[in-house]
Design a protein around this motif. Structure first.
Motif, PDB file in Angstrom:
ATOM      1  N   TYR A  13       0.877  -1.163   0.000  1.00 12.29           N
ATOM      2  CA  TYR A  13       0.000   0.000   0.000  1.00 12.29           C
ATOM      3  C   TYR A  13       0.919   1.218   0.000  1.00 12.29           C
ATOM      4  O   TYR A  13       1.620   1.451   0.982  1.00 12.29           O
ATOM      5  CB  TYR A  13      -0.887   0.013   1.240  1.00 12.29           C
ATOM      6  N   ALA A  18       3.202  -4.979   2.245  1.00 11.99           N
ATOM      7  CA  ALA A  18       2.277  -5.744   3.095  1.00 11.99           C
ATOM      8  C   ALA A  18       2.559  -7.239   2.980  1.00 11.99           C
ATOM      9  O   ALA A  18       2.421  -7.979   3.944  1.00 11.99           O
ATOM     10  CB  ALA A  18       0.841  -5.438   2.712  1.00 11.99           C
ATOM     11  N   PRO A  37      -1.951 -13.692  12.778  1.00 15.47           N
ATOM     12  CA  PRO A  37      -2.481 -12.598  13.586  1.00 15.47           C
ATOM     13  C   PRO A  37      -2.886 -11.406  12.721  1.00 15.47           C
ATOM     14  O   PRO A  37      -2.530 -11.343  11.539  1.00 15.47           O
ATOM     15  CB  PRO A  37      -1.310 -12.227  14.497  1.00 15.47           C
ATOM     16  N   SER A  38      -3.594 -10.501  13.318  1.00 19.40           N
ATOM     17  CA  SER A  38      -4.053  -9.305  12.626  1.00 19.40           C
ATOM     18  C   SER A  38      -2.876  -8.570  11.981  1.00 19.40           C
ATOM     19  O   SER A  38      -1.834  -8.410  12.596  1.00 19.40           O
ATOM     20  CB  SER A  38      -4.750  -8.403  13.645  1.00 19.40           C
ATOM     21  N   GLY A  39      -3.046  -8.164  10.727  1.00 22.84           N
ATOM     22  CA  GLY A  39      -2.031  -7.365  10.048  1.00 22.84           C
ATOM     23  C   GLY A  39      -0.951  -8.170   9.350  1.00 22.84           C
ATOM     24  O   GLY A  39      -0.002  -7.598   8.813  1.00 22.84           O
ATOM     25  N   CYS A  40      -1.057  -9.505   9.319  1.00 28.51           N
ATOM     26  CA  CYS A  40       0.033 -10.294   8.734  1.00 28.51           C
ATOM     27  C   CYS A  40      -0.079 -10.396   7.210  1.00 28.51           C
ATOM     28  O   CYS A  40       0.810 -10.938   6.555  1.00 28.51           O
ATOM     29  CB  CYS A  40       0.114 -11.682   9.361  1.00 28.51           C
ATOM     30  N   GLY A  41      -1.172  -9.892   6.636  1.00 29.07           N
ATOM     31  CA  GLY A  41      -1.271  -9.843   5.181  1.00 29.07           C
ATOM     32  C   GLY A  41      -2.258 -10.809   4.556  1.00 29.07           C
ATOM     33  O   GLY A  41      -2.270 -10.984   3.335  1.00 29.07           O
ATOM     34  N   LYS A  42      -3.107 -11.407   5.367  1.00 31.87           N
ATOM     35  CA  LYS A  42      -4.069 -12.392   4.842  1.00 31.87           C
ATOM     36  C   LYS A  42      -5.065 -11.749   3.872  1.00 31.87           C
ATOM     37  O   LYS A  42      -5.235 -12.203   2.743  1.00 31.87           O
ATOM     38  CB  LYS A  42      -4.846 -13.046   6.000  1.00 31.87           C
ATOM     39  N   THR A  43      -5.711 -10.672   4.347  1.00 30.22           N
ATOM     40  CA  THR A  43      -6.721 -10.012   3.515  1.00 30.22           C
ATOM     41  C   THR A  43      -6.090  -9.412   2.270  1.00 30.22           C
ATOM     42  O   THR A  43      -6.665  -9.476   1.177  1.00 30.22           O
ATOM     43  CB  THR A  43      -7.438  -8.919   4.346  1.00 30.22           C
ATOM     44  N   THR A  44      -4.907  -8.864   2.425  1.00 29.65           N
ATOM     45  CA  THR A  44      -4.209  -8.276   1.283  1.00 29.65           C
ATOM     46  C   THR A  44      -3.962  -9.338   0.206  1.00 29.65           C
ATOM     47  O   THR A  44      -4.160  -9.094  -0.985  1.00 29.65           O
ATOM     48  CB  THR A  44      -2.864  -7.666   1.756  1.00 29.65           C
ATOM     49  N   GLU A 159     -12.661 -14.448   6.800  1.00 26.61           N
ATOM     50  CA  GLU A 159     -13.270 -14.455   8.139  1.00 26.61           C
ATOM     51  C   GLU A 159     -14.791 -14.498   8.046  1.00 26.61           C
ATOM     52  O   GLU A 159     -15.477 -13.685   8.675  1.00 26.61           O
ATOM     53  CB  GLU A 159     -12.835 -13.202   8.919  1.00 26.61           C
TER      54      GLU A 159
HETATM   55  N1  LIG Z   1      -6.021  -0.035   2.686  1.00 26.23           N
HETATM   56  C1  LIG Z   1      -4.817  -0.083   3.287  1.00 26.23           C
HETATM   57  N2  LIG Z   1      -3.966   0.968   3.230  1.00 26.23           N
HETATM   58  C2  LIG Z   1      -2.761   0.924   3.824  1.00 26.23           C
HETATM   59  N3  LIG Z   1      -2.274  -0.131   4.498  1.00 26.23           N
HETATM   60  C3  LIG Z   1      -3.072  -1.198   4.609  1.00 26.23           C
HETATM   61  C4  LIG Z   1      -4.377  -1.245   4.016  1.00 26.23           C
HETATM   62  N4  LIG Z   1      -4.934  -2.456   4.283  1.00 26.23           N
HETATM   63  C5  LIG Z   1      -4.018  -3.133   5.010  1.00 26.23           C
HETATM   64  N5  LIG Z   1      -2.899  -2.399   5.211  1.00 26.23           N
HETATM   65  C6  LIG Z   1      -1.672  -2.844   5.924  1.00 26.23           C
HETATM   66  O1  LIG Z   1      -1.173  -4.007   5.278  1.00 26.23           O
HETATM   67  C7  LIG Z   1      -0.738  -4.983   6.219  1.00 26.23           C
HETATM   68  C8  LIG Z   1      -1.506  -6.268   6.020  1.00 26.23           C
HETATM   69  O2  LIG Z   1      -2.878  -6.056   6.315  1.00 26.23           O
HETATM   70  P1  LIG Z   1      -4.025  -7.146   6.066  1.00 26.23           P
HETATM   71  O3  LIG Z   1      -5.344  -6.453   6.177  1.00 26.23           O
HETATM   72  O4  LIG Z   1      -3.741  -7.891   4.835  1.00 26.23           O
HETATM   73  O5  LIG Z   1      -3.802  -8.098   7.313  1.00 26.23           O
HETATM   74  P2  LIG Z   1      -4.709  -9.276   7.847  1.00 26.23           P
HETATM   75  O6  LIG Z   1      -3.772 -10.379   8.147  1.00 26.23           O
HETATM   76  O7  LIG Z   1      -5.816  -9.569   6.902  1.00 26.23           O
HETATM   77  O8  LIG Z   1      -5.269  -8.674   9.189  1.00 26.23           O
HETATM   78  P3  LIG Z   1      -6.744  -8.782   9.859  1.00 26.23           P
HETATM   79  O9  LIG Z   1      -6.822 -10.155  10.434  1.00 26.23           O
HETATM   80  O10 LIG Z   1      -6.700  -7.711  10.900  1.00 26.23           O
HETATM   81  O11 LIG Z   1      -7.737  -8.519   8.766  1.00 26.23           O
HETATM   82  C9  LIG Z   1      -0.934  -4.351   7.580  1.00 26.23           C
HETATM   83  O12 LIG Z   1       0.296  -3.811   7.979  1.00 26.23           O
HETATM   84  C10 LIG Z   1      -1.971  -3.283   7.342  1.00 26.23           C
HETATM   85  O13 LIG Z   1      -1.808  -2.220   8.243  1.00 26.23           O
END
Ligand SMILES: Nc1ncnc2c1ncn2[C@@H]1O[C@H](COP(=O)(O)OP(=O)(O)OP(=O)(O)O)[C@@H](O)[C@H]1O
Length: 329
Positions: A13, A18, A37-44, A159
């Motif tokens: 991003y 990410a 865990p939250s923020g590890c990049g799964k959703t990305t 999720e």
């Molecule tokens: N729209 C965005 N703009 C900027 N940074 C982002 C954005 N979405 C996610 N990030 C960053 O990218 C990294 C990965 O985020 P991601 O949402 O993929 O994590 P996640 O594992 O799915 O977490 P969660 O379980 O909280 O959904 C994190 O550091 C997050 O802060």
């Protein structure tokens, strides 16, 4: 060849990376969980596969086709998110029919496919209900039916159960598994709940800070964690640096940087070490003990009948054969 393949995927991003150099393969009909865990990049990672985020580098291949540059609406990928995102003014039937109408599927065939999808998720009786008049679990099943009725090449679930209460989550979990088997669809499932990943998956990918930390069958990652991070995430609560671990464990795996024991692997009431009972909690099936020991705090589970009061000394053992030898990456 793999059915789904991510090769050298870099996702960011702005200037913030990410996901780095992600490589992942899935066979056709496999259910794979991304766990971390939250923020590890799964959703990305899911967003990139769906075509909602363009990779900085790397390739995404699906069913033999490179889809890295393909627009999202031409990927034939179904999505289910945590929020069901149903159309509130449409009945269950029309919500499920939506994607088929967009694809101009003829009426008779549309009706047949929607009814079959509603049958599969057990909502035949609810076809004419509006989302507001359905429970969370029923709404989530409509969202599922809507995602698979278009016969996607891949189903991405992010999720999908996290808005449901604990009992419904467990019910929906086995329903999802049954559904996936019945449809034979390849699924990628995002969760931060290790129990959910263990119960559902053919294979689990444990992610940490944008990278894959370990992947394997549920049994592999649960029973044979390879790093301190995975061990900790999988409930190996007693984690010791090798230098502090009992000599017997070190002798079994001289290369290990850490050793871990699950609480049920710690023997309480017998053994060569002595600790002090700092806390004792009744957990129904067993009693949880927190011991102050020369190794630091040790968590142990013991049968409920055994009673060592708080403040008392108790002998214990960290059996070498029950230790997971770990390597810090
Ligand atoms: N729209 C965005 N703009 C900027 N940074 C982002 C954005 N979405 C996610 N990030 C960053 O990218 C990294 C990965 O985020 P991601 O949402 O993929 O994590 P996640 O594992 O799915 O977490 P969660 O379980 O909280 O959904 C994190 O550091 C997050 O802060």
């Amino acid at each position: 060849m793999s059915y789904l393949e991510l090769e050298g995927l870099h996702l960011a991003y702005g200037n913030a990376p990410a996901v780095e150099n992600l490589n992942l393969q899935a066979g056709e009909g496999e259910l794979i969980s991304l766990l971390g865990p939250s923020g590890c990049g799964k959703t990305t990672t899911m967003r990139a596969i769906a075509g909602l985020l363009a990779p900085r580098a790397g390739h995404i291949r699906l069913a033999g086709q490179d889809i890295t540059q393909l627009p999202a609406n031409r990927r034939d990928i179904g999505l289910v998110f945590q929020s069901y995102a149903l159309f509130p003014h449409l009945t269950a039937f029309e919500n499920v029919a939506f994607g088929l109408r967009l694809r101009r599927v003829p009426d008779a065939s549309l009706r047949e496919r929607v009814n079959e999808a509603l049958r599969v998720v057990g909502l035949t009786e609810f076809a004419q209900r509006l989302p507001a008049n359905m429970s969370g679990g029923q709404q989530q099943r409509v969202a599922l039916a809507r995602a698979f009725v278009i016969q996607p090449r891949l189903l991405l679930l992010d999720e999908p159960l996290s808005n449901l209460d604990a009992k419904l989550r467990v019910e929906m979990r086995s329903e999802l598994r049954r559904l996936q088997r019945e449809l034979g669809v390849t699924m990628l499932y995002v969760t931060h709940d290790q129990e959910e990943a263990l119960a559902l998956s053919d294979r689990i990918i444990v992610m940490r800070a944008g990278k894959i930390e370990q992947q394997g069958t549920p049994e592999d990652v649960y029973a044979r964690p390879r790093t301190p991070f995975v061990a900790d995430f999988m409930g190996w609560d007693n984690l010791l640096p090798a230098a502090q671990a009992p000599a017997a464990a070190r002798a079994r795996a001289p290369q290990a940087t850490h050793f871990a024991w699950r609480p049920d692997a710690v023997n309480v009431g017998l053994g060569e070490h002595t600790g002090q009972v700092l806390a004792r909690n009744y957990l129904g099936e067993y009693q949880e003990y927190l011991l102050g020991t020369p190794f630091g705090h040790i968590k142990a589970y013991a049968p409920v009948g055994a009673q060592w009061p708080e403040g008392h000394s108790v002998s214990f053992d960290l059996p070498a054969e029950r230790a997971a030898p770990l390597m810090e990456t």
